[in-house]
Scaffold this active site. Structure first.
Site, PDB file in Angstrom:
ATOM      1  N   ASP A   1      27.692 -29.106  45.312  1.00  0.00           N
ATOM      2  CA  ASP A   1      26.983 -30.352  45.589  1.00  0.00           C
ATOM      3  C   ASP A   1      27.918 -31.403  46.180  1.00  0.00           C
ATOM      4  OD1 ASP A   1      24.661 -32.253  45.185  1.00  0.00           O
ATOM      5  OD2 ASP A   1      26.223 -33.241  44.001  1.00  0.00           O
TER       6      ASP A   1
ATOM      7  N   GLU B   1      26.879 -28.124  50.391  1.00  0.00           N
ATOM      8  CA  GLU B   1      25.950 -29.180  50.804  1.00  0.00           C
ATOM      9  C   GLU B   1      26.714 -30.172  51.670  1.00  0.00           C
ATOM     10  OE1 GLU B   1      22.818 -32.369  48.804  1.00  0.00           O
ATOM     11  OE2 GLU B   1      24.886 -32.264  48.137  1.00  0.00           O
TER      12      GLU B   1
END
Length: 923
Positions: free
Chosen positions: A545, A600
């Site tokens: 993330d 990401e």
């Protein structure tokens, strides 16, 4: 149609023959061992079995007309009368009272079962006499009875018997979804790889883009940093393999000291002046023997010998470390490497929990307070990733926090049935604030205790592997919660232990702390965290993330990336962070060769998805985040008659050559409060009262049509993998809103009202998708067929891709992916007959999938049931060597496949017209 009805009802002679053959097959499966077991002399086991079956087939009429049928008729009549009374119908005065009727019902039911049991016993006797080996029905019943007794009085889904029932070794009868089958006692076989010393100068990754040579100096510099770190780790830590297993040294581990067995506790807290363990084991009052000593490297060490042959700290007991900071302040902290942290119902703060179950369960069987043993091997690495993004806590249809075991029982079969081959689980790392969606991590090695225990999560992952599902964890190494009571912020009282000190270590928008990736012990902590999830819980990979925030000093805030290479390779790039990502990817892929890593990254950094040995950052995939933003943008700013076909295709295909992407139309980001899902953008308030199947609603019909088309074109053109967030496959209405209280925005000070701690919008309404009376089922069925189409043809990652038409007037998009030809008509009103579309391969084509099928809520204008074959004509058309003429209804997506691989009669997946499981089947 009448002939089909007669066949399905078994009313004609052919139906009776099929029914008999099916019974034969069921018995054959029970006597399957006959092909390997020596029968009685002169006896052919299969022939003997068939003779016995036919004998009973002849007797079936007599049996059905005798006592068993008579008892069943009386039983049915009694049940009918009971139902009339329950429903409030008329009853005669002579009817039995309800209690007497229930007693009579039980007696007749018992008699019917006994009569049926006598027939089974007779059949078993004849099979034995014929020398045919088989498993006795009575044996299976005995096992079931014993399991039923064990289950009595146990807590939710936690008994051994319930796990054994779920852990069935019976082969899956669907060729689309094979499962792993192993005998009892089989243990998972883990295969580790080996790390290799880096070679080269890091410029091999430039062969895909020669224009990157202008920034080769930067790429060489970061690769040189990586090589130097690898060398230092090899020299000082015994290699990357050993360095990444810090969890076997730090935190709590069983060990030995001076010939005594006990618990070693080690904690890196370089700025602490004193450290002791406190908890339930010493009534939160440290004795002299509970104080640790500090080694020259800032690590505190403590050994607690066993007492009377038992651990000094009891399993599940609460524990913390008490620290004297450099300023003399006393602090209580949850150990940084804790395996589990829990929050009591009447407390605000979390407590560390000592987790060390005694004994081991049988492989594949969950037993309360025993260490879970994995039974099933990791599934093969998927060639086509179809990811189901999910959140365990909010996966229930009830307004509550769901558990790992409930997810195992209820959600995993649903995901498997939908056709996805991977799950990406959010919010696994412990986070004190539930509303953070798991992104404000407090305990990096602990699992979210709201959903259960570590062993329950392991059982869930093992079951996913049995079903053939790849399991990815959403890991957060880009930042950490600023919560110092429950997390690692200010752990030893200093501002810069794990994080940069001052403003550099604080993310003002996220109200979180930023790691110092240049610190040796921080590298050990984070690399070991990656290894921990793969080794201890058997996750198969990661979705990292917030990688954009990691890679740049500006964290991507107020920065619009234009693609200029100076934006990626300059002073704004955080080389310490990029080097850590290279180390993490190197370790993961070297030691776990089949693992998958997804980053990401919204910036589009070149070489992000090239291997580390080439000089790249090392990710397998990048999330193609621009696609979801594009769909939201065009739905928000214009109606579909003004959508640009070229604009859509450009966004879907705008990615770097040689660097794989995961495409998605929407993820959890679009479902959060403050935004809307695609279905809600398309249908909005009409979803509240216009979703009944028998109700005509133009807004809903338009929304469902475009919902199917958006997912079709995104899955086929958006990347080399595909992702869907839990529930969006059926157009989940409304938004996600975690239970929360009133608060203030940390960056602006603005008041943010809460929702009173409600879970109403923090769940998934599976009842909507499962209802036969609502149109949600149409979107759900289409998504299932689309995913199985990829199973059959592998179009998501097919190397051949060509867009032959982007017609702004006709609103048509025509493209090829692998062997398939996709024809999408986005026009709101115009349908086209004899529309010519180009294609690469000559020959005959048929409809493999149409969004216009009735089972998908369409009008059947183009359907596989028409069984029409379209033959190509040679000659250049739309830059293709041949073409064919088709019918293209408005707002419809149709997929054509070579005729040899189409079968309209195959309804194993309703609406999908693929022969068997397709030419390139891959689970």
């Amino acid at each position: 149609e009448r002939e089909r009805e007669r066949e399905s009802a078994g009313c004609n002679e052919a139906g009776q023959v099929d029914e008999r053959r099916e019974r034969e097959r069921r018995v054959m499966r029970k006597v399957g061992a006959a092909t390997t077991t020596t029968p009685a002399a002169g006896v052919r086991p299969l022939s003997a079995a068939r003779k016995v079956i036919r004998h009973h087939e002849e007797k079936r009429v007599l049996i059905s007309g005798g006592a068993a049928r008579d008892r069943f008729s009386r039983f049915s009549s009694l049940m009918l009368r009971a139902q009339v009374q329950v429903d409030g119908g008329d009853s005669n005065d002579g009817e039995l009272p309800p209690l007497e009727m229930l007693k009579k019902e039980n007696e007749l039911l018992k008699e019917a079962i006994e009569a049926a049991g006598g027939s089974v016993t007779e059949l078993e006797g004849e099979l034995e006499a014929a020398g045919v080996p088989f498993e006795k029905e009575s044996d299976a019943a005995d096992v079931g009875d014993e399991e039923g007794e064990e289950a009595t009085g146990t807590s939710r889904l936690s008994s051994t018997s319930q796990q054994k029932k779920a852990d069935s070794n019976a082969p899956n009868d669907s060729p689309w979804s094979p499962v792993q089958v192993f005998p009892d006692g089989h243990k998972m076989e883990e295969v580790y790889g080996e790390t290799e010393s880096p070679t080269g100068d890091g410029t091999e990754c430039l062969r895909f883009d020669p224009t990157l040579w202008s920034h080769a100096g930067h790429i060489k510099e970061r690769y040189n940093r990586y090589c130097n770190l690898r060398y230092a780790i090899d020299q000082n830590e015994g290699g990357l393999d050993q360095f990444s297993q810090g969890y076997k040294i730090y935190g709590f581990n069983r060990g030995e000291h001076e010939g005594k067995q006990g618990i070693w506790y080690k904690e890196w807290a370089p700025n602490a002046k004193a450290l002791a363990l406190v908890g339930d084991f010493n009534d939160w009052d440290p004795k002299p023997e509970h104080w640790a000593f500090k080694n020259p490297y800032g690590t505190w060490e403590l050994f607690l010998p066993d007492v009377g042959g038992k651990s000094a700290i009891e399993h599940r007991s609460r524990i913390k470390c008490r620290i004297e900071s450099e300023s003399g302040e006393w602090l209580e902290r949850i150990p940084a490497w804790i395996k589990w942290a829990t929050q009591a119902w009447d407390e605000v703060q979390f407590n560390g929990c000592y987790w060390e179950p005694e004994g081991e369960s049988e492989p594949g069987v969950f037993e309360q307070d025993k260490k879970y043993q994995f039974k099933y091997n990791r599934p093969p690495k998927p060639s086509n990733l179809r990811i189901y993004e999910c959140h365990v806590g909010m996966s229930s249809h009830e307004p509550k926090v769901n558990s790992y075991l409930e997810f195992k029982e209820d959600m995993l079969p649903r995901i498997k049935d939908l056709g996805y081959n991977a799950i990406q689980i959010m919010a696994i790392q412990e986070h004190a604030y539930y509303g953070s969606f798991g992104y404000h991590v407090t305990n990096f090695f602990g699992i979210s205790s709201r959903s259960g225990t570590p062993e329950e999560l392991k059982a869930m992952i093992d079951e996913a592997h049995r079903l053939g599902l790849f399991v990815l964890i959403d890991v957060v190494h880009s930042h950490a919660s600023s919560n110092s009571n429950d997390g690692i912020n200010l752990f030893d009282g200093s501002d810069g232990q794990y994080f940069h000190s001052g403003e550099k270590g604080y993310h003002w928008m996220w109200d979180s702390r930023l790691f110092d990736y240049g610190n040796w012990e921080v590298l050990r902590f984070l690399l070991s965290n990656c290894r921990w999830w793969l080794d201890e819980y058997k996750f198969d990979g990661f979705r990292f993330d917030g990688v954009t925030s990691m890679m740049y000093h500006h964290h991507g805030l107020q920065m619009a990336f234009t693609g200029n290479y100076d934006e990626y390779f300059g002073m704004q790039t955080d080389l310490d962070s990029v080097t850590y990502l290279m180390l993490a990817n190197d370790m993961i892929h070297s030691i776990f060769p089949n693992a998958v890593t997804i980053g990401e990254d919204v910036s589009g950094m070149p070489t992000f998805c090239r291997p580390v040995k080439e000089g790249g950052v090392g990710f397998d995939y990048r999330l193609n985040m621009a696609i979801a933003d594009k769909w939201i943008d065009i739905m928000e700013t214009s109606t579909d008659e003004f959508w640009g076909m070229g604009d859509i295709c450009h966004t879907l295909t705008n990615r770097r050559y040689g660097e794989a992407c995961i495409g998605y139309a929407e993820s959890h980001d679009q479902a959060l409060v403050g935004d809307k899902t695609i279905a809600f953008w398309l249908m909005d308030a009409e979803m509240y009262y216009g979703m009944e199947v028998d109700m005509h609603n133009d807004v809903v019909n338009r929304g469902i049509s475009l919902h199917k088309m958006i997912r079709t074109v995104t899955s086929a053109l958006g990347g080399e993998g595909y992702l869907n967030f839990m529930g969006n496959e059926f157009g989940h209405p409304e938004w996600i809103d975690f239970p929360r209280d009133d608060t203030y925005d940390t960056s602006t000070g603005e008041f943010i009202p809460g929702n009173g701690g409600s879970h109403d919008k923090c769940r998934r309404r599976w009842d909507l998708a499962d209802s036969e009376g609502l149109k949600y089922k149409f979107m759900n069925s289409y998504d299932r067929a689309l995913m199985h189409l990829d199973k059959a043809f592998g179009f998501v990652n097919a190397p051949h891709t060509f867009i032959s038409r982007k017609d702004e007037m006709d609103k048509m998009i025509v493209y090829e992916r692998g062997d398939l030809v996709f024809v999408l008509n986005f026009h709101p009103t115009n349908s086209y007959t004899d529309y010519r579309v180009g294609c690469y391969k000559s020959g005959g084509y048929k409809v493999a999938l149409s969004s216009d099928e009735g089972v998908f809520g369409g009008w059947n204008n183009v359907s596989k049931w028409n069984n029409v074959e379209f033959f190509t004509q040679d000659g250049d058309y739309d830059n293709r060597p041949c073409s064919m003429q088709i019918y293209a209804p408005s707002r419809t997506a149709v997929v054509y496949a070579p005729s040899d691989w189409c079968d309209s009669e195959n309804e194993s997946i309703p609406g999908l017209g693929v022969k068997d499981v397709g030419p390139y089947f891959s689970y």
